[in-house]
Design a protein around this motif. Sequence first.
Motif, mmCIF file in Angstrom:
data_model
loop_
_atom_site.group_PDB
_atom_site.id
_atom_site.type_symbol
_atom_site.label_atom_id
_atom_site.label_comp_id
_atom_site.label_asym_id
_atom_site.label_seq_id
_atom_site.Cartn_x
_atom_site.Cartn_y
_atom_site.Cartn_z
ATOM 1 N N ALA A 258 0.822 -1.213 0.000
ATOM 2 C CA ALA A 258 0.000 0.000 0.000
ATOM 3 C C ALA A 258 0.854 1.259 0.000
ATOM 4 N N ILE A 259 1.990 1.213 0.673
ATOM 5 C CA ILE A 259 2.830 2.402 0.723
ATOM 6 C C ILE A 259 3.407 2.728 -0.651
ATOM 7 N N VAL A 260 3.639 1.703 -1.469
ATOM 8 C CA VAL A 260 4.124 1.945 -2.837
ATOM 9 C C VAL A 260 3.041 2.639 -3.654
ATOM 10 N N VAL A 261 1.806 2.202 -3.478
ATOM 11 C CA VAL A 261 0.693 2.872 -4.155
ATOM 12 C C VAL A 261 0.590 4.320 -3.705
ATOM 13 N N GLY A 262 0.771 4.562 -2.411
ATOM 14 C CA GLY A 262 0.726 5.927 -1.910
ATOM 15 C C GLY A 262 1.811 6.803 -2.509
ATOM 16 N N ILE A 263 3.029 6.271 -2.617
ATOM 17 C CA ILE A 263 4.128 7.035 -3.219
ATOM 18 C C ILE A 263 3.844 7.295 -4.699
#
Length: 297
Positions: A130-135
Amino acid sequence: MTTIPSDDRYDITARSAGLRRRKLTEKAFAGLAVASAVIAVGILALVLGTVLHKGLSQVSLDFFTKARPLFGQTGGIADALVGSALIVGMAMVMAIPMSILVAIFMSEYAGPRVSVALRIVLDVLNGVPAIVVGIFVFGLLVVGRGQSAIFGAFSLAVLMLPMVARATQEVLEIVPRSLREASLALGVTRWRTTVSIVLPTAIGGILTGVVIAVARVAGETAPLLFTSSIAANQVSTDVTHALPTLPVSIFVFSESPDPNEQAMGWAAALVLILFVLVLNIVAKVVAARQRRRSEGA
């Protein structure tokens, strides 16, 4: 008096020993399975017990009707509840129609190679942190424009899309081919068959997948930290600006040195857990009702 040959006695003894060994192995695996289930339930009970113990004292009417407190003041999570509802609702509007259309294409129109390729793409997308999607959303949309609830909803929609699409595609595959063939044999077009026959038959499973996906993204924090975390401490419905959300509020409360705000973080976590629990119960009820309806038909 008959005597059993020595070879036969050896075979009987070997079979008895093998039978005892298989029974012991079965009991051992059954015991491991029961122990694993007890450990899983125990972990859940420990988490719920901890959250209830540390957060239940903060649950009150003001907790649900007031906004996030300023320094030295009391408040609640009303702004976070409104923001989460708006962002998750917009994410559902963005992701669910596209997910169902992708699943329909994979199940009804695409060839075997294209369908397999799409499954791989969706599985990979479903495994992206999810953090990759956020970035990704931060670099694509937030930079140069600022944070907003719309960007936060888009990041949650990216996470929701592969989950709903794969769940819907699996449910559509279960629909008997005979229903499609009977409809097509009567001269009904394929798209009409899909809309009138296939989707109504699979609606229970589709709703289950949607509810589980919503429960999953409703607790995501990392994408919202990049897209909708710098928000005012007030209830707002302006989705063009950043809105407070429940997961981000839990993160902020947990980082606060104020014990009262830490307790509010535990209380907010309790609300989020109850929300996920209710959604999962709804999914189970819908699935069971659809299963009974299918068995009755």
